[in-house]
Design a protein around this motif. Structure first.
Motif, PDB file in Angstrom:
ATOM      1  N   ARG A 207       0.865  -1.149   0.000  1.00  0.00           N
ATOM      2  CA  ARG A 207       0.000   0.000   0.000  1.00  0.00           C
ATOM      3  C   ARG A 207       0.910   1.208   0.000  1.00  0.00           C
ATOM      4  O   ARG A 207       1.845   1.287   0.772  1.00  0.00           O
ATOM      5  CB  ARG A 207      -0.863  -0.037   1.261  1.00  0.00           C
TER       6      ARG A 207
ATOM      7  N   TYR B 263      -0.474   7.650  -2.740  1.00  0.00           N
ATOM      8  CA  TYR B 263      -0.800   7.941  -4.128  1.00  0.00           C
ATOM      9  C   TYR B 263      -0.098   9.190  -4.641  1.00  0.00           C
ATOM     10  O   TYR B 263       0.056   9.366  -5.831  1.00  0.00           O
ATOM     11  CB  TYR B 263      -2.321   8.093  -4.296  1.00  0.00           C
TER      12      TYR B 263
ATOM     13  N   SER C 135      -1.471   2.121 -14.554  1.00  0.00           N
ATOM     14  CA  SER C 135      -1.844   2.877 -13.365  1.00  0.00           C
ATOM     15  C   SER C 135      -1.579   2.063 -12.106  1.00  0.00           C
ATOM     16  O   SER C 135      -1.561   0.823 -12.141  1.00  0.00           O
ATOM     17  CB  SER C 135      -3.318   3.273 -13.424  1.00  0.00           C
ATOM     18  N   TYR C 136      -1.393   2.768 -11.003  1.00  0.00           N
ATOM     19  CA  TYR C 136      -1.148   2.091  -9.728  1.00  0.00           C
ATOM     20  C   TYR C 136      -2.288   1.148  -9.395  1.00  0.00           C
ATOM     21  O   TYR C 136      -2.078  -0.004  -9.001  1.00  0.00           O
ATOM     22  CB  TYR C 136      -0.975   3.121  -8.609  1.00  0.00           C
ATOM     23  N   THR C 137      -3.530   1.612  -9.559  1.00  0.00           N
ATOM     24  CA  THR C 137      -4.696   0.809  -9.196  1.00  0.00           C
ATOM     25  C   THR C 137      -4.773  -0.462 -10.035  1.00  0.00           C
ATOM     26  O   THR C 137      -5.008  -1.555  -9.502  1.00  0.00           O
ATOM     27  CB  THR C 137      -5.993   1.630  -9.376  1.00  0.00           C
ATOM     28  N   ARG C 138      -4.571  -0.314 -11.340  1.00  0.00           N
ATOM     29  CA  ARG C 138      -4.653  -1.489 -12.210  1.00  0.00           C
ATOM     30  C   ARG C 138      -3.509  -2.452 -11.939  1.00  0.00           C
ATOM     31  O   ARG C 138      -3.696  -3.677 -11.962  1.00  0.00           O
ATOM     32  CB  ARG C 138      -4.643  -1.053 -13.672  1.00  0.00           C
TER      33      ARG C 138
ATOM     34  N   TYR D 257      -1.926  -2.854  -9.106  1.00  0.00           N
ATOM     35  CA  TYR D 257      -2.222  -3.471  -7.816  1.00  0.00           C
ATOM     36  C   TYR D 257      -3.253  -4.585  -7.990  1.00  0.00           C
ATOM     37  O   TYR D 257      -3.115  -5.685  -7.424  1.00  0.00           O
ATOM     38  CB  TYR D 257      -2.748  -2.403  -6.868  1.00  0.00           C
TER      39      TYR D 257
END
Length: 314
Positions: free
Chosen positions: A7, A10, A97-100, A102
C-alpha cells in the motif's frame, strides 16, 4: 508465495513503467507469438475439459470434479494477465496505473495460491482412491469435495489478501518494474521502506503455500506408490500409475519453478531470468494441464470423441 504488499502513498506513485522486453526489440515478436499460442491453447483446451466433464455423466466423479476446478482456475489465471501483456507487448516501456497494477498483482497472486492448494487436494483425492478404493465414494462424497474445493479458494483469498492490505510500504518514487507484468517479486524490489516484517511474513506465506503443500503431495505419492505396488493386477497397476503420473507431471513443473522463484533468497536487482521462469508457472503449466490430462486419460478421450460426434472405441 511472497504474499505481502503493498500500500503506498498515491502522491508518490500514480503509475508504473513496465520494462518487459522493451530493451530487446528483437525478442518482442517471438515473445508475442509464443505467449499468444500458449494463451489460446490454455483457454480452448481448459474450456473443452470443463465442458466435457460437465456434459458426460461418467465423468461426474471426485477426480474429474477437481480436474474441472483446475481447468477453470487455469482459465482465470491465464486470463488475469496474459491478454493485458499481449496488448502491451509492442509498446516501448508501457505504463500502467497504480490501481490497475495493484489489481493485476493481487489477482494473479490469489489465483496462483489457489492452484498450489488445489494441486495438494487433488493428490489427497488420488491417495484415497488408490489406498482405500472400497470406501472412496463414501470418503470423497459430493459434500466433502465441494467443501474442499471452496476451502482452497477461500483459504487462498485470505492468505493473499490479508498481508497485502495489512503491511504498508512506500515506493519513494521508484516506479520502473523490470517485468512485463505487475509480478509481486519485481514490485517488491522497488520498495524503499523497511521491508523486514514483510519479508518475514512473506517467507511464512511462501512456506505455507509452496513447500508444505509440495511436501504433502510427495508424502501422498510415496504412500500411493506403496499402495499401487500391492495391487496384483498388472493392468490395474499401470492404470493407477498413469492416472497419478498426469497429476505428478503438472505438480513438478508448477511447484518446481514457483518454489525456485519465491523461496530463493531475493536481491534488489531484477533479473531477466525471473521473467522466463514466471512464464513456466504462469503460462506453460496452465497450457500443459489439458494436454497432459487428455492425452493420458482414456475416459476424457472417450468423452471428447462422444462430444464431437464420434463413436467411442471399445
Amino acid at each position: 508465495m511472497d504474499g505481502l504488499l503493498l500500500r503506498t502513498n498515491y502522491s508518490d506513485i500514480t503509475e508504473f513503467i513496465l520494462v518487459g522486453f522493451s530493451r530487446r526489440p528483437h525478442v518482442q515478436a517471438a515473445f508475442f507469438s509464443g505467449l499468444l499460442c500458449l494463451y489460446l491453447v490454455t483457454f480452448l483446451g481448459n474450456s473443452l475439459i470443463v465442458i466435457v466433464i460437465q456434459r458426460d455423466p461418467q465423468l461426474h466423479t471426485p477426480m474429474y470434479f477437481f480436474l474441472s476446478n483446475l481447468s477453470f482456475l487455469d482459465i482465470c489465471y491465464s486470463t488475469s494477465w496474459e491478454p493485458y501483456v499481449l496488448t502491451q507487448c509492442f509498446k516501448n516501456f508501457p505504463t500502467i496505473s497504480y490501481t490497475r497494477c495493484y489489481a493485476l498483482m493481487t489477482t494473479s497472486l490469489f489465483l496462483g495460491m489457489t492452484e498450489c492448494l488445489l494441486l495438494a487436494v487433488m493428490a489427497y483425492d488420488r491417495f484415497v482412491a488408490i489406498s482405500n478404493p472400497l470406501r472412496y465414494t463414501v470418503i470423497m462424497n459430493n459434500q466433502v469435495c465441494l467443501q474442499m474445493a471452496v476451502g482452497t479458494w477461500v483459504s487462498a483469498f485470505f492468505i493473499s489478501i490479508v498481508p497485502i492490505v495489512a503491511i504498508p510500504a512506500n515506493f519513494c518514487g521508484h516506479n520502473i518494474i523490470n517485468h512485463f507484468t505487475c509480478e509481486i517479486q519485481a514490485m517488491l524490489k522497488l520498495v524503499c521502506s523497511d521491508t523486514s516484517m514483510s519479508l518475514i511474513l512473506g517467507l511464512v506465506i511462501s512456506t505455507f503455500t509452496l513447500p508444505l503443500p509440495f511436501t504433502f503431495i510427495l508424502i501422498s505419492y510415496i504412500r500411493i506408490v506403496a499402495a499401487v505396488l500391492r495391487i496384483r493386477s498388472t493392468e490395474a497397476r499401470l492404470k493407477a500409475f498413469s492416472t497419478c503420473g498426469s497429476h505428478l507431471t503438472v505438480v513438478t513443473i508448477f511447484y518446481g519453478t514457483a518454489i525456485y522463484m519465491y523461496v530463493k533468497p531475493q536481491s534488489k536487482e531484477s533479473q531477466d531470468q525471473d521473467k522466463v521462469i514466471s512464464i513456466f508457472y504462469g503460462a506453460v503449466t496452465p497450457m500443459l494441464n489439458p494436454l497432459i490430462y487428455t492425452l493420458r486419460n482414456k475416459d476424457v478421450k472417450g468423452a471428447l470423441r462422444k462430444l464431437i460426434g464420434g463413436k467411442e472405441k471399445s
